[in-house]
Design a protein around this motif. Sequence first.
Motif, PDB file in Angstrom:
ATOM      1  N   ILE A 331     -28.380  32.332  10.113  1.00 49.34           N
ATOM      2  CA  ILE A 331     -28.861  31.150   9.397  1.00 49.34           C
ATOM      3  C   ILE A 331     -28.554  29.888  10.200  1.00 49.34           C
ATOM      4  O   ILE A 331     -29.395  28.986  10.324  1.00 49.34           O
ATOM      5  CB  ILE A 331     -28.219  31.069   7.995  1.00 49.34           C
ATOM      6  N   LEU A 332     -27.337  29.820  10.762  1.00 46.29           N
ATOM      7  CA  LEU A 332     -26.950  28.651  11.536  1.00 46.29           C
ATOM      8  C   LEU A 332     -27.800  28.506  12.794  1.00 46.29           C
ATOM      9  O   LEU A 332     -28.141  27.390  13.198  1.00 46.29           O
ATOM     10  CB  LEU A 332     -25.467  28.744  11.902  1.00 46.29           C
ATOM     11  N   THR A 333     -28.174  29.626  13.400  1.00 49.28           N
ATOM     12  CA  THR A 333     -29.060  29.580  14.571  1.00 49.28           C
ATOM     13  C   THR A 333     -30.402  28.981  14.203  1.00 49.28           C
ATOM     14  O   THR A 333     -30.981  28.181  14.962  1.00 49.28           O
ATOM     15  CB  THR A 333     -29.255  30.991  15.141  1.00 49.28           C
ATOM     16  N   PHE A 334     -30.910  29.337  13.026  1.00 53.49           N
ATOM     17  CA  PHE A 334     -32.155  28.739  12.543  1.00 53.49           C
ATOM     18  C   PHE A 334     -31.966  27.246  12.298  1.00 53.49           C
ATOM     19  O   PHE A 334     -32.832  26.434  12.647  1.00 53.49           O
ATOM     20  CB  PHE A 334     -32.589  29.443  11.263  1.00 53.49           C
ATOM     21  N   PHE A 335     -30.829  26.870  11.725  1.00 53.32           N
ATOM     22  CA  PHE A 335     -30.544  25.458  11.489  1.00 53.32           C
ATOM     23  C   PHE A 335     -30.449  24.679  12.799  1.00 53.32           C
ATOM     24  O   PHE A 335     -30.821  23.503  12.858  1.00 53.32           O
ATOM     25  CB  PHE A 335     -29.231  25.308  10.719  1.00 53.32           C
ATOM     26  N   ILE A 336     -29.928  25.330  13.832  1.00 55.04           N
ATOM     27  CA  ILE A 336     -29.751  24.642  15.115  1.00 55.04           C
ATOM     28  C   ILE A 336     -31.094  24.151  15.655  1.00 55.04           C
ATOM     29  O   ILE A 336     -31.174  23.080  16.264  1.00 55.04           O
ATOM     30  CB  ILE A 336     -29.042  25.562  16.128  1.00 55.04           C
ATOM     31  N   SER A 337     -32.150  24.919  15.438  1.00 56.76           N
ATOM     32  CA  SER A 337     -33.473  24.467  15.888  1.00 56.76           C
ATOM     33  C   SER A 337     -33.876  23.175  15.172  1.00 56.76           C
ATOM     34  O   SER A 337     -34.477  22.282  15.779  1.00 56.76           O
ATOM     35  CB  SER A 337     -34.517  25.560  15.645  1.00 56.76           C
ATOM     36  N   TRP A 338     -33.540  23.057  13.883  1.00 53.57           N
ATOM     37  CA  TRP A 338     -33.799  21.820  13.157  1.00 53.57           C
ATOM     38  C   TRP A 338     -32.958  20.674  13.704  1.00 53.57           C
ATOM     39  O   TRP A 338     -33.442  19.558  13.874  1.00 53.57           O
ATOM     40  CB  TRP A 338     -33.483  22.008  11.675  1.00 53.57           C
ATOM     41  N   ILE A 339     -31.681  20.990  13.957  1.00 52.13           N
ATOM     42  CA  ILE A 339     -30.761  19.956  14.444  1.00 52.13           C
ATOM     43  C   ILE A 339     -31.243  19.400  15.779  1.00 52.13           C
ATOM     44  O   ILE A 339     -31.277  18.183  15.986  1.00 52.13           O
ATOM     45  CB  ILE A 339     -29.338  20.536  14.571  1.00 52.13           C
TER      46      ILE A 339
END
Length: 354
Positions: A331-339
Motif C-alpha cells: 500500500i505504501l509503495t502505491f502511495f509513494i507514486s502519489w507522493i
Amino acid sequence: MSGGIEAAGELATGAFLGRAVEPNAGEGHGGAHCLCLNCGTALVGSHCHNCGQAGHVHRSIHAIGHDILHGVFHFEGKFWRTLPLLAWRPGDLTRRYVAGERARFVSPMAIFLFSIFAMFAVFSWAGISAPTDLDSGTVKPVAAIDFARKEAQEDVETAQKRIAEAKTDAQRAKYRERLADAQETIAGLDKAAKSLSSGKLDVTTTAAHTGWPVLDHGIEKWQKNPALMLYKLQSASYKFSWLLIPLSLPFLWVLFFWKRQYKLYDHTVFIIYSIAFMSLFYIVVTVVAAIGLGGAWLGFAALLLPFLHVTRQLQQAYRLGWFSAIVRALILTFFISWILTLFVLILVALGMTG
C-alpha cells in the motif's frame, strides 16, 4: 573536471549541513578554562552546562583545519554506527531513536541532509542531469533572447511611467538612467538576435490563454526554454527535498491511525530514516553503474531492495507480523507514486511562478 569539483562541493556541503543539525554527544575536550568564555559560568566538565559551549577554544589558523576535521569525522564516527542499523535493522534504529537513544546515532535530519546532498553530488559526478539540447517545433534558437527582450521592454515601460510620476528632478534622473539601461539592453539583444536569425526575431510559440496570468506566463517559459526549466526543476528537487517528509506523513499515518501508541513524531522519524536509506542506496547503484558493473541484475535490485527495506522497517518499527508488513509495504509503495507526483507538481509550480 568542473562536474567533479561541483560534486565534491555538494558532498562537503551535505556533510557540514548534517553536522550543523547534529547535536554534540560524547565529544568533550579536556583542558577547559575555569569559566565559560561565552557566558561566564563556572565550568564543570568539558562543556558549559548553562549555554553548551565547549570549554576549550582555539584561536589559530591550525584551529580552522582542526574544526573542519573534528566536525566531519565526529559526524562520520556516529555515521558508521548508524549505517549498519539503517541498512539491516532500520526499524530497530527507528524505535531506539524514538525511545530516546539519541547520542549513539546520527539524528534523522542530519543523515537526511547528508544523504540528499551526497546523492545529488554523485549524480553530478556520474553525469546524470537535465538535458540541455531539447528542441521542438515551438522552440527557436533566439527564444531566450526574445524572452529577455520582453522583460527589458517591461523595464522600459515601468521607467517611463515612473518618470511621468516623478515629483523631483532627482527621481526623474534616477528613472531616466534606468530607462537608458533598459534601452541599451534591448539594443544589445536585438543585435544578438540578428546574428542568430538573419535579422529576424522570430519565435514561434503557442500562446496560452487559461485565464490565469501566472499559469500562462509559466507555460510560456516552458515553451521557450524547456532545457532551462528542466535544469531549474532538477536544482529545486534537492533544495526542496524536505517537502517529501510532510507529503509522506499523512499517507503513513493512514496505515496506523487506529494505533494510538504511535505518534506523528514516530512516523516522521520513520520517513526521514527511510528517505535517507533510499538516497544512500541509489548512491551505491549509481556508482556501480558508473564503473561498468551494472546490468539486468542491478536494475532488478534497484527496484526490489527498496521494497524489501520498507517492509523490514515497517515490521521492526511497528512490531508487525511479516504478512501485515508486506501488505502495508504494498500500500505504501502505491502511495509513494502519489507522493512523488505531488512533489513534482509542486516543483513545476514553483518553477512556473518563480
